[in-house]
Design a protein around this motif. Structure first.
Motif, PDB file in Angstrom:
ATOM      1  N   ILE A  45     -67.586  45.793  54.075  1.00 32.41           N
ATOM      2  CA  ILE A  45     -66.896  45.533  55.354  1.00 32.41           C
ATOM      3  C   ILE A  45     -66.287  46.835  55.861  1.00 32.41           C
ATOM      4  O   ILE A  45     -66.393  47.180  57.036  1.00 32.41           O
ATOM      5  CB  ILE A  45     -65.772  44.474  55.179  1.00 32.41           C
ATOM      6  CG1 ILE A  45     -66.367  43.080  54.968  1.00 32.41           C
ATOM      7  CG2 ILE A  45     -64.831  44.467  56.386  1.00 32.41           C
ATOM      8  CD1 ILE A  45     -65.335  41.989  54.724  1.00 32.41           C
ATOM      9  N   GLY A 159     -54.261  49.336  53.943  1.00 32.99           N
ATOM     10  CA  GLY A 159     -55.357  48.468  54.356  1.00 32.99           C
ATOM     11  C   GLY A 159     -54.954  47.292  55.234  1.00 32.99           C
ATOM     12  O   GLY A 159     -55.761  46.402  55.482  1.00 32.99           O
ATOM     13  N   THR A 161     -52.981  45.004  54.336  1.00 37.80           N
ATOM     14  CA  THR A 161     -52.810  43.836  53.465  1.00 37.80           C
ATOM     15  C   THR A 161     -51.521  43.060  53.779  1.00 37.80           C
ATOM     16  O   THR A 161     -51.483  41.834  53.648  1.00 37.80           O
ATOM     17  CB  THR A 161     -52.843  44.275  51.981  1.00 37.80           C
ATOM     18  OG1 THR A 161     -54.115  44.882  51.729  1.00 37.80           O
ATOM     19  CG2 THR A 161     -52.662  43.111  51.037  1.00 37.80           C
ATOM     20  N   TYR A 205     -63.758  41.560  62.761  1.00 42.71           N
ATOM     21  CA  TYR A 205     -63.844  40.449  61.810  1.00 42.71           C
ATOM     22  C   TYR A 205     -65.074  39.570  62.052  1.00 42.71           C
ATOM     23  O   TYR A 205     -65.170  38.477  61.511  1.00 42.71           O
ATOM     24  CB  TYR A 205     -62.548  39.628  61.848  1.00 42.71           C
ATOM     25  CG  TYR A 205     -61.362  40.448  61.363  1.00 42.71           C
ATOM     26  CD1 TYR A 205     -60.995  40.423  60.020  1.00 42.71           C
ATOM     27  CD2 TYR A 205     -60.660  41.283  62.235  1.00 42.71           C
ATOM     28  CE1 TYR A 205     -59.941  41.192  59.563  1.00 42.71           C
ATOM     29  CE2 TYR A 205     -59.601  42.058  61.785  1.00 42.71           C
ATOM     30  CZ  TYR A 205     -59.249  42.008  60.446  1.00 42.71           C
ATOM     31  OH  TYR A 205     -58.214  42.782  59.989  1.00 42.71           O
ATOM     32  N   THR A 212     -68.812  40.263  56.898  1.00 40.75           N
ATOM     33  CA  THR A 212     -67.552  39.521  56.841  1.00 40.75           C
ATOM     34  C   THR A 212     -67.811  38.028  56.633  1.00 40.75           C
ATOM     35  O   THR A 212     -67.106  37.363  55.870  1.00 40.75           O
ATOM     36  CB  THR A 212     -66.721  39.758  58.121  1.00 40.75           C
ATOM     37  OG1 THR A 212     -66.434  41.156  58.219  1.00 40.75           O
ATOM     38  CG2 THR A 212     -65.406  39.003  58.081  1.00 40.75           C
ATOM     39  N   MET A 251     -59.119  33.745  59.896  1.00 41.43           N
ATOM     40  CA  MET A 251     -60.455  33.591  59.351  1.00 41.43           C
ATOM     41  C   MET A 251     -60.569  32.155  58.879  1.00 41.43           C
ATOM     42  O   MET A 251     -59.709  31.673  58.139  1.00 41.43           O
ATOM     43  CB  MET A 251     -60.606  34.495  58.127  1.00 41.43           C
ATOM     44  CG  MET A 251     -61.751  35.434  58.203  1.00 41.43           C
ATOM     45  SD  MET A 251     -61.292  36.843  59.153  1.00 41.43           S
ATOM     46  CE  MET A 251     -59.946  37.441  58.157  1.00 41.43           C
TER      47      MET A 251
HETATM   48  N1  TRP Z   1     -56.596  43.104  54.578  1.00 39.72           N
HETATM   49  C1  TRP Z   1     -57.874  43.111  55.277  1.00 39.72           C
HETATM   50  C2  TRP Z   1     -57.605  42.789  56.735  1.00 39.72           C
HETATM   51  O1  TRP Z   1     -56.813  41.943  57.025  1.00 39.72           O
HETATM   52  C3  TRP Z   1     -58.788  42.119  54.596  1.00 39.72           C
HETATM   53  C4  TRP Z   1     -60.018  41.660  55.333  1.00 39.72           C
HETATM   54  C5  TRP Z   1     -60.856  42.336  56.154  1.00 39.72           C
HETATM   55  C6  TRP Z   1     -60.547  40.353  55.281  1.00 39.72           C
HETATM   56  N2  TRP Z   1     -61.861  41.542  56.597  1.00 39.72           N
HETATM   57  C7  TRP Z   1     -61.694  40.323  56.070  1.00 39.72           C
HETATM   58  C8  TRP Z   1     -60.152  39.191  54.628  1.00 39.72           C
HETATM   59  C9  TRP Z   1     -62.437  39.146  56.223  1.00 39.72           C
HETATM   60  C10 TRP Z   1     -60.888  38.041  54.773  1.00 39.72           C
HETATM   61  C11 TRP Z   1     -62.022  38.006  55.576  1.00 39.72           C
HETATM   62  O2  TRP Z   1     -58.142  43.432  57.627  1.00 39.72           O
END
Ligand code: TRP
Ligand code: SAH
Length: 322
Positions: A45, A159, A161, A205, A212, A251
């Motif tokens: 990703i 990141g 998080t 995303y 993803t 998500m």
């Molecule tokens: N901490 C990352 C974010 O929020 C994690 C992440 C990126 C993520 N893409 C994702 C978590 C897709 C779940 C699904 O950007």
């Protein structure tokens, strides 16, 4: 190099899933995405053209690390949710260049990542002590070794998080991180994605290559394997949208038709209505005000905010007033 394990991964997954799948609006805790395959997908990703946060945060670290080291005098880095510590190396290299680098403490739920990262870093930085912790950063911060006299510490959470917490838990989590910091000596280095054109965020995303989507669905693969469940993984669609009011990405996995699922290890049956959605993650986006507000609520002072040239992402330094 040492790695201490605090996590009972099996129990944590079972408890979380039982809690999440019996809620009126089903959800799953995102820390369970990161099995070996999930961690690999996450790395992919980060390389997708649409997923700007990793590149933006890296560019801030490249431009700002020497300054961060000079400002803080940091000798020890504690990293929560360290993963592969790809970007962290930029900061560690700046600490090494300044001659301050002594210890790195990666903390992650994924055991093999802590092992691998710890092993790689002792090779890459001769003389560096690496003391890894396999644990849940919401529960096991007491496993982080005590700081050393005269060695300023940075606790890093990169990141974006922090955005994966809902606002209330985000505050209490920041408060528990603050307890790792000595007033007037240590700093929190926080990576936060910024509020921007929703189209840019949604694209990040919903990458065109579908990585993803595969990452999102992988959480069901984990449940099938670890909890002896029978999710028809292909019968769930990846769905990510920006909630404009709350300013976070959500998500979800959406059931394409009505389904009954058995999780044998939990002796649990759950049913999904056609088009029912299961929330797998939120990713909150920040403004400077939100950042300052969260820090204040956690008893921290926001000292510096660095952004990339395009203003996509922010890295901030905060401290406990001393
Ligand atoms: N901490 C990352 C974010 O929020 C994690 C992440 C990126 C993520 N893409 C994702 C978590 C897709 C779940 C699904 O950007
Ligand atoms: N810091 C890296 C990885 C971010 S992905 C980067 O910026 O690219 C999030 C990481 O946090 C994953 O490695 C995941 O295993 C870890 N993680 C998620 N929830 C966690 C929790 N509750 N406790 C400890 N680690 C967690």
């Amino acid at each position: 190099m040492t790695v201490e394990t605090r996590l009972d991964a099996e129990r944590s997954l079972a408890d979380d899933v039982l809690d999440g799948l019996t809620r009126p609006f089903k959800e799953l805790a995102p820390k369970h995405f990161y099995d070996a395959h999930g961690a690999e997908l996450f790395d992919q990703i980060c390389e997708q053209p649409e997923y700007y946060p990793t590149r933006a945060e890296r560019s801030i670290l490249v431009a700002g690390s020497a300054d961060i080291v000079a400002r803080t005098g940091v000798g020890e880095l504690v990293e929560l949710g360290s993963g592969t510590a790809e970007k962290t190396r930029v900061l560690l290299a700046a600490m090494a260049a300044a001659g301050t680098l002594t210890r790195y403490v990666p903390v992650d739920v994924t055991e093999h990542m802590v092992q691998r990262t710890a092993g790689e870093l002792v090779e890459e930085f001769p003389g560096l002590r690496v003391e890894g912790v396999v644990g849940d950063f919401e529960q096991h911060l007491d496993a982080v070794p005590a700081p050393e006299d005269g060695v300023p510490r940075i606790v890093a959470l990169l990141g974006g998080t922090i955005g994966n917490f809902i606002p209330g838990s985000r505050r209490s989590f920041l408060r528990s991180i603050a307890e790792l910091l000595r007033p007037g000596v240590d700093h929190l280095l926080l990576g936060t994605d910024l509020v921007k054109d929703p189209a840019i965020i949604e694209a990040a995303y919903n990458d065109a290559a579908g990585v993803t989507a595969a990452f999102n669905r992988n959480i069901l693969v984990v449940l099938n394997r670890e909890l002896d469940a029978n999710f028809d993984v292909d019968a769930f669609e990846h769905y990510a949208f920006f909630d404009r009011e709350r300013e976070w990405i959500e998500m979800r996995l959406r059931a394409t038709h009505r389904m009954d699922v058995r999780l044998e290890a939990l002796k649990l049956d759950v049913s999904f209505a056609a088009r029912e959605e299961l929330r797998t993650e939120i990713s909150a986006k920040f403004t400077r005000e939100r950042l300052a507000h969260d820090m204040a609520a956690a008893g921290l002072e926001l000292r510096e905010v660095l952004t990339d040239d395009d203003g996509l992402f922010a890295l901030s330094l905060s401290a406990r007033p001393g």
